[in-house]
Design an enzyme around this catalytic site. Structure first.
Site, PDB file in Angstrom:
ATOM      1  N   VAL A   1       0.829  -1.203   0.000  1.00  0.00           N
ATOM      2  CA  VAL A   1       0.000   0.000   0.000  1.00  0.00           C
ATOM      3  C   VAL A   1       0.866   1.257   0.000  1.00  0.00           C
ATOM      4  O   VAL A   1       0.578   2.244  -0.680  1.00  0.00           O
ATOM      5  CB  VAL A   1      -0.965  -0.004   1.206  1.00  0.00           C
ATOM      6  CG1 VAL A   1      -1.705   1.323   1.304  1.00  0.00           C
ATOM      7  CG2 VAL A   1      -1.958  -1.156   1.060  1.00  0.00           C
ATOM      8  N   GLY A   2       1.940   1.259   0.787  1.00  0.00           N
ATOM      9  CA  GLY A   2       2.867   2.372   0.753  1.00  0.00           C
ATOM     10  C   GLY A   2       2.474   3.567   1.594  1.00  0.00           C
ATOM     11  O   GLY A   2       2.743   4.709   1.230  1.00  0.00           O
TER      12      GLY A   2
ATOM     13  N   ASN B   1       0.199   5.611  14.572  1.00  0.00           N
ATOM     14  CA  ASN B   1       1.393   5.075  13.947  1.00  0.00           C
ATOM     15  C   ASN B   1       2.031   6.180  13.104  1.00  0.00           C
ATOM     16  O   ASN B   1       1.388   6.760  12.237  1.00  0.00           O
ATOM     17  CB  ASN B   1       1.014   3.864  13.077  1.00  0.00           C
ATOM     18  CG  ASN B   1       2.203   3.244  12.375  1.00  0.00           C
ATOM     19  OD1 ASN B   1       2.670   3.744  11.362  1.00  0.00           O
ATOM     20  ND2 ASN B   1       2.670   2.124  12.896  1.00  0.00           N
TER      21      ASN B   1
ATOM     22  N   ASN C   1       6.999   3.861  13.356  1.00  0.00           N
ATOM     23  CA  ASN C   1       7.173   2.808  12.366  1.00  0.00           C
ATOM     24  C   ASN C   1       8.511   2.992  11.651  1.00  0.00           C
ATOM     25  O   ASN C   1       8.622   3.805  10.736  1.00  0.00           O
ATOM     26  CB  ASN C   1       6.013   2.844  11.361  1.00  0.00           C
ATOM     27  CG  ASN C   1       6.107   1.724  10.336  1.00  0.00           C
ATOM     28  OD1 ASN C   1       6.960   0.853  10.428  1.00  0.00           O
ATOM     29  ND2 ASN C   1       5.235   1.766   9.340  1.00  0.00           N
TER      30      ASN C   1
ATOM     31  N   CYS D   1       8.622  -0.288   7.829  1.00  0.00           N
ATOM     32  CA  CYS D   1       7.712  -0.560   6.711  1.00  0.00           C
ATOM     33  C   CYS D   1       8.499  -0.913   5.462  1.00  0.00           C
ATOM     34  O   CYS D   1       9.342  -0.123   5.010  1.00  0.00           O
ATOM     35  CB  CYS D   1       6.817   0.645   6.445  1.00  0.00           C
ATOM     36  SG  CYS D   1       5.627   0.353   5.116  1.00  0.00           S
TER      37      CYS D   1
ATOM     38  N   ILE E   1       6.198  -8.346  15.138  1.00  0.00           N
ATOM     39  CA  ILE E   1       6.997  -7.863  14.026  1.00  0.00           C
ATOM     40  C   ILE E   1       6.120  -7.184  12.968  1.00  0.00           C
ATOM     41  O   ILE E   1       4.915  -7.436  12.899  1.00  0.00           O
ATOM     42  CB  ILE E   1       7.760  -9.022  13.345  1.00  0.00           C
ATOM     43  CG1 ILE E   1       6.790 -10.106  12.867  1.00  0.00           C
ATOM     44  CG2 ILE E   1       8.773  -9.613  14.288  1.00  0.00           C
ATOM     45  CD1 ILE E   1       7.438 -11.265  12.083  1.00  0.00           C
TER      46      ILE E   1
ATOM     47  N   GLY F   1      -0.146 -12.340   7.983  1.00  0.00           N
ATOM     48  CA  GLY F   1      -1.095 -13.441   8.113  1.00  0.00           C
ATOM     49  C   GLY F   1      -0.491 -14.640   8.823  1.00  0.00           C
ATOM     50  O   GLY F   1       0.657 -14.621   9.282  1.00  0.00           O
TER      51      GLY F   1
ATOM     52  N   GLY G   1       1.682 -10.631  14.436  1.00  0.00           N
ATOM     53  CA  GLY G   1       2.105 -11.431  13.301  1.00  0.00           C
ATOM     54  C   GLY G   1       1.306 -12.712  13.207  1.00  0.00           C
ATOM     55  O   GLY G   1       1.624 -13.706  13.853  1.00  0.00           O
TER      56      GLY G   1
ATOM     57  N   GLY H   1      -3.853  -7.958  12.968  1.00  0.00           N
ATOM     58  CA  GLY H   1      -3.812  -7.221  11.714  1.00  0.00           C
ATOM     59  C   GLY H   1      -4.635  -7.841  10.608  1.00  0.00           C
ATOM     60  O   GLY H   1      -5.818  -7.554  10.446  1.00  0.00           O
TER      61      GLY H   1
END
Length: 301
Positions: free
Chosen positions: A71-72, A99, A127, A130, A191, A217, A243, A265
């Protein structure tokens, strides 16, 4: 009923289950689906000093037992957050954590300074990990010097609890963790995603627009548990684990590894109520095993 409250850097959470940044928007988008007050805390999507468009589409790709994303850090910038988003989320009855990311140390510092002025934001998650941006982000989190320098600079201007999010894409995550602790971090979250890639064999090209992306995932959970266990035994500040968590049993693994809280997440995309279910499941597990508080299991491994 067991007492499932947890305290991190002086902040008490009603339960140890938080939503991970980038997977739950700003929280208000899900208010019709879940009682936000039942979630231990919400870490809102990544915020940067300047607006970011993010990467080109496609930005997500499903994988076996997980997903890739690039996504960035798309967002409208910290000034927009302060003027338009914050007024709508500041009264949510749970802990709201922002964040913060950036392309330069100066960006991180300026963004953190603005968030510091918001009274109902008790902490930020810095963060430095990323993998989906061309500048900054993970670049600071993959060396001890880079991690130390950005955290030290933010620590000088940010006066509330400072949580730092670590990358697994390093040689020694404990070295990074110790450097961040010495720079003034109050807590760590880990993480972030693992670097990955998927290829469309019919089109003979990557499934993501920039080729690689962050893998999240269930597939990454064993790596995450290992990292949490190592870091929790290497530092003297609290650790938040994330995670691949989708069930109470998953979360309890992280707690036993040494985490004082967890973040959920990718599972939010499947079930927006998963954080509440996991918190309830932890409570039930503690009752069934004769535990009175979370401290009965945190770090027992």
């Amino acid at each position: 009923m067991a007492d499932i409250r947890t305290t991190i850097a002086g902040i008490t959470f009603r339960n140890p289950v938080l939503t991970a940044s980038g997977t739950f928007g700003y929280g208000i988008e899900f208010a019709d689906l879940v009682n936000l007050a039942d979630i231990g805390g919400i870490i809102v999507k990544g915020t940067t000093l300047h607006p970011r468009e993010g990467n080109d589409y496609p930005r997500m790709a499903e994988t076996a037992h997980g997903m890739l994303n690039c996504v960035g850090l798309q967002n409208k910038g910290v000034d927009y957050f302060c003027s338009h988003i914050y007024p709508n989320i500041c009264d949510i009855d749970t802990r709201i954590i922002v964040n913060v990311s950036g392309s330069t140390i100066e960006d991180y510092v300026a963004c953190a300074q603005r968030i510091n002025e918001l009274p109902n934001i008790p902490a930020i998650e810095l963060n430095i990990s990323c993998p989906n941006v061309k500048q900054g982000g993970m670049a600071f989190g993959v060396t001890t010097d880079g991690a130390y320098n950005v955290v030290k600079a933010v620590r000088e201007v940010y006066h509330k609890p400072l949580i730092v999010k670590l990358s697994p894409n390093v040689t020694s995550i404990t070295d990074i963790a110790c450097a961040v602790e010495s720079a003034g971090a109050d807590a760590l979250s880990l993480i972030n995603t693992l670097m990955g890639m998927a290829i469309d064999i019919e089109r003979r090209r990557p499934r993501l627009s920039i080729g690689t992306g962050g893998l999240s995932g269930p597939a990454i959970k064993p790596v995450a548990v290992r990292c949490v266990h190592q870091v929790a035994h290497a530092v003297h500040i609290p650790v938040i684990g994330l995670g691949g968590i989708a069930t109470a049993e998953d979360a309890i693994e992280f707690l036993m590894a040494g985490a004082r809280a967890v973040q959920i997440g990718t599972a939010n995309f499947v079930d927006p109520t998963v954080s509440v279910r996991v918190a309830q499941g932890i409570d039930q597990w503690l009752d069934a095993h004769g535990c009175q508080t979370l401290d009965d299991i945190i770090g027992v491994v």
